[in-house]
Design a protein around this motif. Structure first.
Motif, mmCIF file in Angstrom:
data_model
loop_
_atom_site.group_PDB
_atom_site.id
_atom_site.type_symbol
_atom_site.label_atom_id
_atom_site.label_comp_id
_atom_site.label_asym_id
_atom_site.label_seq_id
_atom_site.Cartn_x
_atom_site.Cartn_y
_atom_site.Cartn_z
ATOM 1 N N LEU A 198 24.723 31.912 32.084
ATOM 2 C CA LEU A 198 24.730 33.276 31.548
ATOM 3 C C LEU A 198 23.545 33.500 30.612
ATOM 4 O O LEU A 198 22.859 34.527 30.691
ATOM 5 N N CYS A 231 20.296 33.377 32.989
ATOM 6 C CA CYS A 231 20.165 34.403 34.035
ATOM 7 C C CYS A 231 20.089 35.826 33.477
ATOM 8 O O CYS A 231 19.448 36.693 34.080
ATOM 9 N N THR A 232 20.734 36.090 32.354
ATOM 10 C CA THR A 232 20.718 37.448 31.788
ATOM 11 C C THR A 232 19.307 37.912 31.455
ATOM 12 O O THR A 232 18.887 38.995 31.899
ATOM 13 N N TYR A 245 19.956 48.359 34.500
ATOM 14 C CA TYR A 245 19.978 47.142 33.677
ATOM 15 C C TYR A 245 21.239 46.320 33.991
ATOM 16 O O TYR A 245 21.182 45.098 34.177
ATOM 17 N N ILE A 292 21.314 42.611 35.663
ATOM 18 C CA ILE A 292 21.892 41.473 34.939
ATOM 19 C C ILE A 292 23.028 40.834 35.739
ATOM 20 O O ILE A 292 23.099 39.605 35.863
ATOM 21 N N LEU A 293 23.912 41.679 36.292
ATOM 22 C CA LEU A 293 25.013 41.149 37.094
ATOM 23 C C LEU A 293 24.507 40.421 38.328
ATOM 24 O O LEU A 293 25.012 39.351 38.699
ATOM 25 N N ASN A 340 22.999 37.002 37.348
ATOM 26 C CA ASN A 340 24.039 36.022 37.028
ATOM 27 C C ASN A 340 24.818 35.590 38.270
ATOM 28 O O ASN A 340 25.158 34.411 38.427
#
Length: 336
Positions: free
Chosen positions: A8, A11-12, A40, A44-45, A48
């Motif tokens: 997390l 990757c974020t 955004y 981000i999702l 991850n």
């Protein structure tokens, strides 16, 4: 759980950087967090999710292909699988969800290739480091267990009972034969010096062990006279073979302990070699003696020490004679 938190954290910012790069390369400006908030979140999702997917793929390959045995094959397999799966999914989502253009899709693809390549390098490096650390820990634990066994063996040698018998023998010899008493004390000193000098050694040569056994045998012979005999028939070319210290002495001591030795019951201990691969310690069995219950501590100690250096078992035959067969070790690897 710690691994997923680490994913997390990594990757974020990668997802945010991807969005910033794509937007800046097209417009020359950074996207507003308020106006592009949905973009955004998706980026981000997606980062991850793809990071988690790549990690699961590598976990699966870890079970199928060993890094240790086939490092390059494992690296290439993980790299290709992640490139195909992660790249395809990411580009598809970016095109359909973020309405990325063809040129943006190409940029995304190139960035993902670079990211996955770096990820696989770090994954392989992490495995190598973890494997090295794990191997070092196992080696240290093995070394500690070996020293503990060695210490147990040494403690059993300098027993009060053995020392008491030696002192009694010296006391009686001083009045009967001063020269013999002097020789006995010298051999006794050699015996204890060998024990002290080799308390931290993993191996000694078979030659050294036999010299120690001769001194130990001398002490026993003074006590039992000609009723105890030791014969050694070992080829000279095997005398440099390694052996855990005090192994032979312990087996001879067991033979003496579990047999009656007097004028009517002689004990013969015979050291020989079988096929240049095994060392045989053979002793006859006397009658008319109630043997003490064997705890097999000495034999178990020898088994455990040998298990560190060879997979060949220690074989025992208990019929008309008692025979212990020890595998001859091939290399002298000294660990102090």
């Amino acid at each position: 759980m710690r691994k997923y938190w680490l994913l997390l954290v990594i990757c974020t910012p990668i997802g945010v950087l991807f969005l910033l790069y794509l937007h800046f390369s097209n417009t020359g400006s950074l996207p507003s967090p308020l106006e592009k908030f949905e973009h955004y979140i998706i980026s981000i999702l997606l980062a991850n999710t793809m990071g988690w997917l790549a990690f699961q793929i590598d976990n699966w390959f870890d079970k199928q292909i060993s890094w240790k045995e086939s490092f390059l094959t494992r690296f290439i397999a993980g790299l290709i699988a992640n490139l195909v799966i992660v790249n395809s999914i990411t580009i598809s989502v970016m095109v359909f969800s973020l309405e990325a253009t063809t040129s943006e899709a190409w940029k995304i693809g190139i960035l993902i290739v670079m990211a996955i390549f770096l990820y696989e390098i770090f994954y392989g490096w992490f495995y190598s480091y973890r494997y090295y650390a794990h191997t070092q820990v196992e080696w240290l634990q093995s070394e500690r267990r070996q020293l503990e066994l060695q210490f147990e063996s040494l403690k059993s040698q300098i027993s009060p009972h053995f020392l008491f018998n030696c002192l009694n023998t010296i006391s009686s010899l001083l009045y009967k034969d001063a020269k013999l008493a002097e020789e006995f004390i010298r051999r006794m000193a050699e015996t204890f010096q060998y024990v002290i000098n080799n308390q931290k050694r993993t191996f000694v040569s078979l030659r050294e062990e036999l010299e120690f056994v001769k001194s130990y045998y001398y002490l026993l012979q003074v006590r039992f006279e000609n009723n105890l005999k030791l014969e050694i028939n070992i080829p000279k070319n095997l005398l440099d073979s390694p052996i855990p210290p005090l192994t032979l002495q312990m087996l001879i001591e067991n033979a003496v302990k579990h047999n009656q030795i007097d004028n009517e019951n002689s004990l013969l201990v015979y050291l020989s070699v079988k096929d240049n691969t095994h060392l045989l310690i053979t002793n006859t069995k006397t009658s008319g003696f109630t043997r003490p219950t064997s705890t097999k501590v000495g034999l178990e100690n020898i088994r455990k020490r040998y298990s560190f250096f060879t997979r060949q078992p220690i074989e025992i035959r208990n019929d008309s004679r008692y025979v212990v067969q020890l595998p001859l070790l091939k290399e002298m690897v000294e660990k102090v």
